[in-house]
Write a protein that holds these residues in place. Structure first.
Motif, PDB file in Angstrom:
ATOM      1  N   UNK A   3       0.807  -1.216   0.000  1.00 47.68           N
ATOM      2  CA  UNK A   3       0.000   0.000   0.000  1.00 47.68           C
ATOM      3  C   UNK A   3       0.843   1.269   0.000  1.00 47.68           C
ATOM      4  N   UNK A   4       1.990   1.235   0.635  1.00 45.28           N
ATOM      5  CA  UNK A   4       2.853   2.425   0.716  1.00 45.28           C
ATOM      6  C   UNK A   4       3.318   2.850  -0.684  1.00 45.28           C
ATOM      7  N   UNK A   5       3.741   1.902  -1.477  1.00 45.23           N
ATOM      8  CA  UNK A   5       4.182   2.191  -2.837  1.00 45.23           C
ATOM      9  C   UNK A   5       2.998   2.642  -3.688  1.00 45.23           C
ATOM     10  N   UNK A   6       1.829   1.998  -3.508  1.00 44.03           N
ATOM     11  CA  UNK A   6       0.627   2.399  -4.255  1.00 44.03           C
ATOM     12  C   UNK A   6       0.263   3.851  -3.953  1.00 44.03           C
ATOM     13  N   UNK A   7       0.313   4.212  -2.676  1.00 43.74           N
ATOM     14  CA  UNK A   7      -0.002   5.592  -2.290  1.00 43.74           C
ATOM     15  C   UNK A   7       0.992   6.574  -2.898  1.00 43.74           C
ATOM     16  N   UNK A  43      10.909   3.488 -10.934  1.00 43.71           N
ATOM     17  CA  UNK A  43      11.744   3.669  -9.745  1.00 43.71           C
ATOM     18  C   UNK A  43      11.001   3.189  -8.506  1.00 43.71           C
ATOM     19  N   UNK A  44       9.716   3.502  -8.416  1.00 43.02           N
ATOM     20  CA  UNK A  44       8.930   3.065  -7.262  1.00 43.02           C
ATOM     21  C   UNK A  44       8.744   1.552  -7.255  1.00 43.02           C
ATOM     22  N   UNK A  45       8.601   0.955  -8.435  1.00 40.76           N
ATOM     23  CA  UNK A  45       8.476  -0.503  -8.512  1.00 40.76           C
ATOM     24  C   UNK A  45       9.712  -1.204  -7.965  1.00 40.76           C
ATOM     25  N   UNK A  46      10.863  -0.581  -8.113  1.00 35.08           N
ATOM     26  CA  UNK A  46      12.118  -1.197  -7.693  1.00 35.08           C
ATOM     27  C   UNK A  46      12.691  -0.599  -6.405  1.00 35.08           C
ATOM     28  N   UNK A  47      11.867   0.101  -5.655  1.00 37.47           N
ATOM     29  CA  UNK A  47      12.337   0.727  -4.416  1.00 37.47           C
ATOM     30  C   UNK A  47      12.757  -0.347  -3.414  1.00 37.47           C
ATOM     31  N   UNK A  48      13.953  -0.194  -2.909  1.00 30.87           N
ATOM     32  CA  UNK A  48      14.477  -1.212  -1.991  1.00 30.87           C
ATOM     33  C   UNK A  48      13.847  -1.138  -0.605  1.00 30.87           C
ATOM     34  N   UNK A  49      13.172  -0.053  -0.267  1.00 30.98           N
ATOM     35  CA  UNK A  49      12.591   0.099   1.067  1.00 30.98           C
ATOM     36  C   UNK A  49      11.192  -0.483   1.194  1.00 30.98           C
ATOM     37  N   UNK A  50      10.499  -0.661   0.101  1.00 30.47           N
ATOM     38  CA  UNK A  50       9.169  -1.265   0.127  1.00 30.47           C
ATOM     39  C   UNK A  50       8.204  -0.540   1.041  1.00 30.47           C
ATOM     40  N   UNK A  52       8.526   0.310   4.031  1.00 29.51           N
ATOM     41  CA  UNK A  52       9.202   1.251   4.929  1.00 29.51           C
ATOM     42  C   UNK A  52       9.750   2.457   4.180  1.00 29.51           C
ATOM     43  N   UNK A  53       9.288   2.655   2.959  1.00 30.87           N
ATOM     44  CA  UNK A  53       9.805   3.711   2.108  1.00 30.87           C
ATOM     45  C   UNK A  53       9.535   5.089   2.689  1.00 30.87           C
ATOM     46  N   UNK A  54      10.573   5.918   2.792  1.00 32.42           N
ATOM     47  CA  UNK A  54      10.338   7.321   3.147  1.00 32.42           C
ATOM     48  C   UNK A  54       9.909   8.077   1.888  1.00 32.42           C
ATOM     49  N   UNK A  55       9.509   9.321   2.030  1.00 34.81           N
ATOM     50  CA  UNK A  55       9.233  10.103   0.831  1.00 34.81           C
ATOM     51  C   UNK A  55      10.555  10.266   0.093  1.00 34.81           C
ATOM     52  N   UNK A  56      10.484  10.452  -1.207  1.00 32.25           N
ATOM     53  CA  UNK A  56      11.712  10.511  -2.012  1.00 32.25           C
ATOM     54  C   UNK A  56      12.654  11.617  -1.545  1.00 32.25           C
ATOM     55  N   UNK A  92      -2.173  15.956   2.441  1.00 30.99           N
ATOM     56  CA  UNK A  92      -2.005  15.863   3.902  1.00 30.99           C
ATOM     57  C   UNK A  92      -1.309  14.561   4.276  1.00 30.99           C
ATOM     58  N   UNK A  93      -1.717  13.460   3.665  1.00 34.10           N
ATOM     59  CA  UNK A  93      -1.059  12.168   3.938  1.00 34.10           C
ATOM     60  C   UNK A  93       0.418  12.233   3.590  1.00 34.10           C
ATOM     61  N   UNK A  94       0.732  12.803   2.446  1.00 31.12           N
ATOM     62  CA  UNK A  94       2.131  12.907   1.999  1.00 31.12           C
ATOM     63  C   UNK A  94       2.931  13.796   2.957  1.00 31.12           C
ATOM     64  N   UNK A  95       2.335  14.897   3.371  1.00 28.71           N
ATOM     65  CA  UNK A  95       3.008  15.810   4.294  1.00 28.71           C
ATOM     66  C   UNK A  95       3.270  15.134   5.641  1.00 28.71           C
ATOM     67  N   UNK A  96       2.314  14.371   6.131  1.00 31.66           N
ATOM     68  CA  UNK A  96       2.492  13.672   7.402  1.00 31.66           C
ATOM     69  C   UNK A  96       3.598  12.629   7.334  1.00 31.66           C
ATOM     70  N   UNK A  97       3.783  12.000   6.178  1.00 29.23           N
ATOM     71  CA  UNK A  97       4.864  11.021   6.023  1.00 29.23           C
ATOM     72  C   UNK A  97       6.228  11.684   6.094  1.00 29.23           C
ATOM     73  N   UNK A  98       6.287  12.950   5.686  1.00 24.82           N
ATOM     74  CA  UNK A  98       7.559  13.665   5.684  1.00 24.82           C
ATOM     75  C   UNK A  98       8.006  14.035   7.093  1.00 24.82           C
ATOM     76  N   UNK A  99       7.050  14.119   8.023  1.00 26.96           N
ATOM     77  CA  UNK A  99       7.397  14.534   9.391  1.00 26.96           C
ATOM     78  C   UNK A  99       8.052  13.444  10.190  1.00 26.96           C
TER      79      UNK A  99
END
Length: 99
Positions: A3-7, A43-50, A52-56, A92-99
């Motif tokens: 779900x994290x990558x989908x979002x 790039x998102x398909x191959x993200x090594x963090x899955x 647990x991915x932080x914002x780019x 808002x969801x994206x901003x909250x992930x950055x914090x």
């Protein structure tokens, strides 16, 4: 795909679409914006963090090529503040992930 990558994909697509529509005045994605979108999706398909991915922007590994990183950064700078008007929940969801 988790779900994290989908979002993240959804937010990136919204931002690129917003930029292409509002800033460039296109009815649909132009070839240049479509190229950035496809690159970001790969790039998102191959993200090594899955899941647990932080914002780019906060990621310790910069997997974008310098050219694509510059193009993406320009798109995000323009569309980021406008996301609150067009896609407030995603913004808002994206901003909250950055914090």
């Amino acid at each position: 795909m988790n779900n994290r990558i989908k979002e993240e994909k959804k937010v990136v697509e919204q931002m690129i679409s917003l930029y292409c529509r509002q800033k460039e005045g296109n009815a649909s994605l132009c070839p240049a914006c479509n190229e950035v979108l496809e690159y970001a999706m790969k790039r998102l398909d191959h993200c090594r963090y899955g899941s647990n991915k932080p914002t780019c922007r906060k990621c310790p590994i910069h997997c974008y090529s310098p050219d694509m990183r510059m193009r993406t950064k320009a798109i995000m700078r323009w569309s980021g503040p406008r996301m609150f008007l067009y896609h407030p929940v995603s913004a808002v969801k994206h901003l909250l992930r950055e914090l």
